[in-house]
Design a protein around this motif. Structure first.
Motif, PDB file in Angstrom:
ATOM      1  N   ASP A  35      31.674   0.787 -16.293  1.00 50.04           N
ATOM      2  CA  ASP A  35      32.284  -0.199 -15.402  1.00 50.04           C
ATOM      3  C   ASP A  35      32.697  -1.405 -16.242  1.00 50.04           C
ATOM      4  O   ASP A  35      31.847  -2.157 -16.735  1.00 50.04           O
ATOM      5  N   ASN A  36      33.988  -1.609 -16.385  1.00 48.77           N
ATOM      6  CA  ASN A  36      34.498  -2.656 -17.262  1.00 48.77           C
ATOM      7  C   ASN A  36      34.345  -4.065 -16.708  1.00 48.77           C
ATOM      8  O   ASN A  36      34.614  -5.041 -17.427  1.00 48.77           O
ATOM      9  N   ARG A  37      33.899  -4.193 -15.467  1.00 49.95           N
ATOM     10  CA  ARG A  37      33.712  -5.551 -14.947  1.00 49.95           C
ATOM     11  C   ARG A  37      32.628  -6.280 -15.729  1.00 49.95           C
ATOM     12  O   ARG A  37      32.646  -7.518 -15.804  1.00 49.95           O
ATOM     13  N   TRP A  38      31.693  -5.540 -16.333  1.00 48.72           N
ATOM     14  CA  TRP A  38      30.667  -6.194 -17.148  1.00 48.72           C
ATOM     15  C   TRP A  38      31.287  -6.810 -18.395  1.00 48.72           C
ATOM     16  O   TRP A  38      30.822  -7.841 -18.880  1.00 48.72           O
ATOM     17  N   LEU A  39      32.330  -6.207 -18.930  1.00 48.67           N
ATOM     18  CA  LEU A  39      33.039  -6.791 -20.063  1.00 48.67           C
ATOM     19  C   LEU A  39      33.836  -8.014 -19.631  1.00 48.67           C
ATOM     20  O   LEU A  39      33.987  -8.968 -20.401  1.00 48.67           O
ATOM     21  N   SER A  40      34.342  -7.990 -18.419  1.00 52.20           N
ATOM     22  CA  SER A  40      35.037  -9.177 -17.888  1.00 52.20           C
ATOM     23  C   SER A  40      34.053 -10.328 -17.703  1.00 52.20           C
ATOM     24  O   SER A  40      34.367 -11.483 -18.027  1.00 52.20           O
ATOM     25  N   ARG A  41      32.884 -10.014 -17.214  1.00 49.01           N
ATOM     26  CA  ARG A  41      31.867 -11.046 -17.022  1.00 49.01           C
ATOM     27  C   ARG A  41      31.392 -11.599 -18.368  1.00 49.01           C
ATOM     28  O   ARG A  41      31.202 -12.811 -18.518  1.00 49.01           O
ATOM     29  N   ALA A  42      31.209 -10.715 -19.336  1.00 46.73           N
ATOM     30  CA  ALA A  42      30.792 -11.171 -20.657  1.00 46.73           C
ATOM     31  C   ALA A  42      31.824 -12.123 -21.254  1.00 46.73           C
ATOM     32  O   ALA A  42      31.474 -13.149 -21.864  1.00 46.73           O
ATOM     33  N   LEU A  43      33.101 -11.808 -21.076  1.00 48.52           N
ATOM     34  CA  LEU A  43      34.148 -12.677 -21.605  1.00 48.52           C
ATOM     35  C   LEU A  43      34.127 -14.039 -20.917  1.00 48.52           C
ATOM     36  O   LEU A  43      34.320 -15.076 -21.570  1.00 48.52           O
ATOM     37  N   ARG A  44      33.873 -14.068 -19.634  1.00 46.84           N
ATOM     38  CA  ARG A  44      33.818 -15.354 -18.924  1.00 46.84           C
ATOM     39  C   ARG A  44      32.664 -16.213 -19.435  1.00 46.84           C
ATOM     40  O   ARG A  44      32.812 -17.435 -19.590  1.00 46.84           O
ATOM     41  N   ILE A  45      31.522 -15.592 -19.700  1.00 42.31           N
ATOM     42  CA  ILE A  45      30.402 -16.346 -20.274  1.00 42.31           C
ATOM     43  C   ILE A  45      30.798 -16.929 -21.623  1.00 42.31           C
ATOM     44  O   ILE A  45      30.577 -18.115 -21.903  1.00 42.31           O
ATOM     45  N   VAL A  46      31.373 -16.098 -22.474  1.00 40.06           N
ATOM     46  CA  VAL A  46      31.743 -16.530 -23.814  1.00 40.06           C
ATOM     47  C   VAL A  46      32.801 -17.630 -23.757  1.00 40.06           C
ATOM     48  O   VAL A  46      32.764 -18.589 -24.541  1.00 40.06           O
ATOM     49  N   GLU A  47      33.742 -17.501 -22.845  1.00 35.40           N
ATOM     50  CA  GLU A  47      34.779 -18.542 -22.694  1.00 35.40           C
ATOM     51  C   GLU A  47      34.149 -19.893 -22.396  1.00 35.40           C
ATOM     52  O   GLU A  47      34.577 -20.921 -22.931  1.00 35.40           O
ATOM     53  N   ARG A  48      33.148 -19.891 -21.549  1.00 30.95           N
ATOM     54  CA  ARG A  48      32.524 -21.159 -21.167  1.00 30.95           C
ATOM     55  C   ARG A  48      31.620 -21.703 -22.281  1.00 30.95           C
ATOM     56  O   ARG A  48      31.778 -22.848 -22.725  1.00 30.95           O
ATOM     57  N   VAL A  49      30.675 -20.880 -22.723  1.00 28.44           N
ATOM     58  CA  VAL A  49      29.627 -21.380 -23.618  1.00 28.44           C
ATOM     59  C   VAL A  49      30.145 -21.600 -25.038  1.00 28.44           C
ATOM     60  O   VAL A  49      29.804 -22.606 -25.679  1.00 28.44           O
ATOM     61  N   ILE A  50      30.962 -20.680 -25.525  1.00 30.79           N
ATOM     62  CA  ILE A  50      31.415 -20.762 -26.914  1.00 30.79           C
ATOM     63  C   ILE A  50      32.824 -21.343 -27.019  1.00 30.79           C
ATOM     64  O   ILE A  50      33.031 -22.378 -27.672  1.00 30.79           O
ATOM     65  N   HIS A  51      33.814 -20.709 -26.413  1.00 33.65           N
ATOM     66  CA  HIS A  51      35.195 -21.166 -26.582  1.00 33.65           C
ATOM     67  C   HIS A  51      35.424 -22.529 -25.927  1.00 33.65           C
ATOM     68  O   HIS A  51      36.365 -23.241 -26.298  1.00 33.65           O
ATOM     69  N   GLY A  52      34.559 -22.870 -24.996  1.00 37.10           N
ATOM     70  CA  GLY A  52      34.621 -24.204 -24.407  1.00 37.10           C
ATOM     71  C   GLY A  52      33.711 -25.189 -25.113  1.00 37.10           C
ATOM     72  O   GLY A  52      34.142 -25.989 -25.943  1.00 37.10           O
TER      73      GLY A  52
END
Length: 419
Positions: A197-214
């Motif tokens: 289920d690729n939604r877990w990869l979508s969720r992981a990217l959202r976490i990374v966008e906030r914590v790291i890329h932000g």
């Protein structure tokens, strides 16, 4: 995304180094077997013995179950029963049968009835690895873990996980943590593989966008660890308790390395399944690594990476923790695979030379979990040798591709087409 073959002689391609990693893994596994208790797995002392008052812990039980599952998947005898023991503990005395989720200790015997995202991420990771290992009870545990994450921890609005709740989930902690979200990212990568289920990869990217890329990018690639409920940074959090093992003051170089590696795993996982994959994942990984090498390595004049830094890059807690160096070498190996650049080979060798010289305990087994600023064994933050997970993964990651996740990758290696 490309992976590269280095134009130089790399330890990653050296049969003797690969054998050294495998042998060290076997040594670590043999030591960790003694952690078994009736209700899960407990904390071993520096000699590999369970103290007289030892009790099981959900964190150690989940990490051991995950680690032993990886061993079993590889075809190493003697670990199937340990995986099964961990599954039974997580399905039994460590689980809250009334309100769902997991306590920190059996039947909350430590007085803590709270439900922490950090622990639940490790339960999900353990369950996913046990499913790949095809052990009884693993699928039920995985279904339960996913249901709890969906119902309570994942915040679609925030694109991250909530931190913790009281026992019946009615009161939420007014705090957000990078550490719990980092291990949620790790768990989500595994869940994506085991559930397809690729939604877990979508969720992981959202976490990374906030914590790291932000936040981390805005802080010169220092990981901001602590936030309020609205994701505003709390730079002075735990200023008076700087040696906390899970929420220390300041920034933690070890987490910078761990995040760098996870960004590359996420990039590779998304590319593998054909998902849109931002180029900044590998850029941020490289910059995280560079920043934490520059500010964390030998900054006080002695070999090793300090535990924490303040916001001016000055050492706060100067102890050298084993998990930090495990993550540093694992991140170097991942970046070497991703880029083929010689600088990562240099760092990879440097970190392993340090670990062999100072951390690996050839006398009593396993690794010293903590060294003082003079690289002598100490126990101010982490006493004993309870952690198999970090060192075991450090000897596995250099031998595996960036994607899929570890259990899934090991299963593919161990299951060639029948002749």
């Amino acid at each position: 995304m490309n992976t590269f073959q280095p134009a130089f002689s790399s330890w990653l391609n050296a049969p003797a180094h690969q054998q050294w990693l495998a042998d060290e893994g076997l040594r670590l596994l043999a030591f960790a077997k003694a952690s078994k208790l009736p209700e899960g797995f407990g904390h071993l002392d520096e000699h590999g013995q369970l103290p007289a008052d030892a009790q099981a812990h959900t964190l150690n039980t989940a990490r051991m179950t995950h680690s032993f599952a990886l061993a079993h998947i590889q075809g190493l005898p003697g670990f199937a029963g340990l995986v099964d023991h961990g599954i039974k503990a997580l399905n039994g005395p460590l689980r809250d049968a009334e309100f769902g989720g997991w306590f920190a200790a059996p039947e909350h015997c430590d007085g803590d009835t709270g439900k922490a995202a950090y622990l639940h991420a490790f339960v999900a990771l353990a369950a996913s690895s046990a499913v790949v290992a095809q052990r009884p009870g693993a699928q039920a545990l995985l279904n339960d873990a996913i249901a709890i994450i969906e119902a309570h921890f994942w915040s679609e609005e925030e694109g991250a996980v909530r931190e913790s709740f009281n026992r019946d989930w009615s009161i939420e902690e007014a705090y957000r943590g990078a550490n719990s979200n980092m291990h949620a990212t790790e768990a989500f990568l595994a869940l994506a593989d085991v559930t397809q289920d690729n939604r877990w990869l979508s969720r992981a990217l959202r976490i990374v966008e906030r914590v790291i890329h932000g936040h981390a990018v805005a802080s010169d690639y220092q990981v901001v660890e602590h936030f309020d409920q609205g994701w505003q940074p709390l730079p002075e959090y735990n200023h008076d308790n700087p040696t906390d093992g899970f929420r220390p003051y300041g920034t933690t170089p070890g987490h910078g390395f761990e995040w760098a590696r996870l960004l590359l795993h996420l990039e590779a996982a998304r590319v593998q399944v054909g998902m849109l994959t931002p180029g900044w994942l590998s850029v941020d990984a490289q910059k995280l690594f560079e920043s934490n090498c520059r500010h964390g390595w030998e900054v006080d004049g002695a070999p090793g990476i300090v535990y924490t830094l303040d916001w001016s890059h000055r050492p706060v807690v100067r102890q050298r923790l084993h998990w930090v160096h495990c993550e540093a070498s694992a991140a170097a190996s991942a970046l070497l695979k991703r880029t083929g650049e010689a600088q990562y080979e240099t760092w990879y060798r440097r970190f392993w030379e340090y670990s062999e010289t100072w951390l690996i305990d050839r006398t009593h087994g396993s690794w010293h979990h903590e060294l003082d600023p003079q690289n002598r064994p100490s126990a101010e933050i982490w006493g004993g040798k309870p952690d198999l997970y970090h060192a075991w993964q450090a000897v596995l990651i250099p031998r595996l591709p960036l994607a899929p996740s570890m259990a899934w990758a090991l299963a593919q290696v161990s299951s060639p087409a029948l002749m």
